[in-house]
Structures are given as C-alpha cells and as structure tokens.
Enzyme design. Structure first.
Site, short mmCIF file in Angstrom:
data_model
loop_
_atom_site.label_atom_id
_atom_site.label_comp_id
_atom_site.label_asym_id
_atom_site.label_seq_id
_atom_site.Cartn_x
_atom_site.Cartn_y
_atom_site.Cartn_z
N GLY A 135 4.56 -0.88 1.78
CA GLY A 135 5.12 0.16 0.91
C GLY A 135 6.62 0.02 0.67
O GLY A 135 7.09 0.19 -0.47
N GLU B 278 -6.95 -5.58 5.35
CA GLU B 278 -7.62 -4.95 4.21
C GLU B 278 -8.65 -5.90 3.59
O GLU B 278 -9.68 -5.46 3.08
CB GLU B 278 -6.57 -4.48 3.18
CG GLU B 278 -5.81 -3.26 3.72
CD GLU B 278 -4.39 -3.12 3.20
OE1 GLU B 278 -4.03 -3.77 2.21
OE2 GLU B 278 -3.64 -2.33 3.82
N SER C 263 4.18 -0.25 8.72
CA SER C 263 5.14 0.86 8.63
C SER C 263 6.58 0.45 8.96
O SER C 263 7.33 1.22 9.54
CB SER C 263 4.70 2.04 9.51
OG SER C 263 3.47 2.57 9.04
N GLY D 182 0.52 1.56 6.81
CA GLY D 182 0.53 2.68 5.88
C GLY D 182 0.42 4.05 6.53
O GLY D 182 0.17 5.04 5.85
N ASN E 18 4.54 -7.47 0.79
CA ASN E 18 3.16 -7.50 0.30
C ASN E 18 2.97 -6.29 -0.60
O ASN E 18 2.90 -5.17 -0.11
CB ASN E 18 2.20 -7.46 1.50
CG ASN E 18 0.75 -7.36 1.07
OD1 ASN E 18 0.43 -7.50 -0.11
ND2 ASN E 18 -0.13 -7.11 2.04
P1 13P Z 1 3.02 -0.86 5.24
O1 13P Z 1 4.39 -1.46 5.40
O2 13P Z 1 2.86 -0.10 3.95
O3 13P Z 1 2.58 -0.12 6.45
O4 13P Z 1 2.00 -2.11 5.06
C1 13P Z 1 2.05 -3.13 5.98
C2 13P Z 1 1.17 -4.22 5.51
O5 13P Z 1 -0.04 -4.11 5.51
C3 13P Z 1 1.82 -5.44 5.00
O6 13P Z 1 0.90 -6.47 4.82
#
Ligand code: 13P
Length: 250
Positions: free
Chosen positions: A231, A95, A209, A169, A9
């Site tokens: 990320g 989000e 994460s 994140g 994503n």
């Molecule tokens: P991270 O891997 O950056 O923590 O994000 C996870 C996420 O929200 C994937 O949809």
C-alpha cells in the site's frame, strides 16, 4: 556488501494515470543510494519501463508463467516481461499462493523461467497467523525455502521477501525480534545450501505493513536488506520516506 533494495508491489492497483507516481519517484530520487524496484500491474510494465530508462528505478512484474510460450490463455511469460523492459518479477506472493493455489513447486519452476529470461526473481514466503501461533513459523519458512528456491540461484538473480501473511495489509507488524529471527534463519539456510558466497549475497526483504513511520526501525534489524512494500508504495509521497529511511540505514 549487499546493496539495499526498496521494492514496491502495486498489486492490482493503477491505471495509466498512476505512471505519474513513477515520474514523481524518478524526480525525487535522481541518484538513489539504494536500488528501487516498482512492480506495477502487467498492463503498465512497458510504459513504466519506458518512463525510467537510465534512472535508479527498475520495473518488474508480479508473476509469470513457468513456460516460455504456448497455449496458456491469459498468462504472461518471463520472456515477455523481459521483452517489455522488466528486470525482475515477484513470485510466490501469498496472494497468488492462496488465490491461484500456487504450490512452492510451481513457484520454483517460475523462478527457473525468470532466471532463464534474465530476470531477478523476488520470491515471497511467510507464515499464516495460525502457523505463527502454533510456533511453526521456522518450519514453514524452511519448507518454503527448500521447495520454492531453485538450484540456479545467485546473489544477482535471487531476492527473498519474508512476508508474514497476517501482516499484509493489516497494519500488524511482527516484533523486531521476530523479524530478525526469521531473517537470520533464512540467511543461515541459504549459506548452508548455496555456500557462504551466494548465501551471504542474496538480499532479504521484509514485507507486511511497512510504512514511513516503522521503516527505520525495521531497517535496523539484522539481515534486513530492504522492504517489499504494498500500500505505501502506491504514492510517491509515502514511498519516498521509506526509501530515505533505507538510505539512512546504510
Ligand atoms: P502491504 O505493505 O500493503 O501490507 O503489502 C505488503 C505486500 O504484500 C507486498 O508484497
């Protein structure tokens, strides 16, 4: 046997130059043993799809509207994503639930629209830190499951991503026992609602994460069929070791 899925994503990241990462992924995984899905920003879906025909890399959106068309300025329909080469769409990411006040009922309507357009819905759910600390995690998941997942689900059109909000994140990851507890719970609920056939065929991803150095451990947890990666999906050099860890878990 559920085919494993490594999904990326990209969120609101990536200009056209980022398509080189899709090209690099294609070159690194010409015959992947797992499904790979990249969900770039909507502006890149069409060109990313055109860059990956016949490759193991599928392209998806990050949200869609619940209606097919109409007066919804700025929104995109599931049909539009399918029309420009997407085969899946992420729905109900925390989000979006937070930034756009999306309820589980709206997520369910969006999933129906996605399925009607022939897209796979990747429906996200997860608890906040306060909810976990209050020992409400399974209640929250149960509520999100029953309200966000439409009745027309099959093992082919539904993927569920368990994403604890506090792990997104942050570099924080639940313990493997905590991940397993939630994934086992989701599996049992799906089997109860849809029967063993469908319930056992829906893929369950963990998200929050996931990095090259923790992926292998997470992929050993029961009922974890892959990951939804933020990320660490932006760069092929980070995503490839996660994809390889998933292949090694087969
Ligand atoms: P991270 O891997 O950056 O923590 O994000 C996870 C996420 O929200 C994937 O949809």
């Amino acid at each position: 046997m559920r085919r494993k899925l490594a999904a990326g994503n990209w969120k609101m990241n990536g200009l056209s130059a980022a398509l080189s990462e899709v090209e690099a992924l294609k070159a690194a995984h010409p015959a992947a043993l797992v499904d790979i899905l990249i969900c770039p920003p909507a502006t890149l879906v069409s060109s990313a799809a055109q860059a990956t025909p016949g490759s193991p890399i599928a392209i998806g959106g990050q949200d869609c509207h619940q209606n097919q068309n109409g007066a919804h300025t700025g929104d995109l329909s599931a049909q539009m994503f399918a029309d420009c080469g997407a085969t899946a769409v992420i729905l109900g990411h925390s989000e979006r639930r937070e930034d756009h006040e999306e309820s589980s009922e709206i997520v369910r309507a969006k999933a129906r629209a996605a399925h009607a357009a022939g897209l796979v819905s990747v429906i996200c759910m997860g608890e906040s830190l306060a909810q976990r600390e209050a020992a409400n995690t399974l209640d929250i998941i149960a509520g999100q499951l029953s309200a966000s997942i439409p009745d027309d689900c099959t093992g082919e059109n539904l993927v569920i991503a368990y994403e604890p909000i506090w792990a997104i994140g942050t570099g924080l990851v639940p313990s493997l026992d905590q991940i397993g507890e939630v994934h086992d719970f989701i599996r049992a609920r799906l089997e109860r609602r849809f029967g063993a056939g469908v319930g056992r065929s829906v893929r369950l991803l963990y998200g929050g994460s996931v990095k090259p150095d923790n992926a292998a451990d997470i992929f050993r947890v029961s009922n974890v069929d892959g990951a939804l990666v933020g990320g660490a999906s932006l760069k092929q050099g980070d995503f490839t070791p996660i994809i390889r860890a998933l292949e090694d878990s087969i």
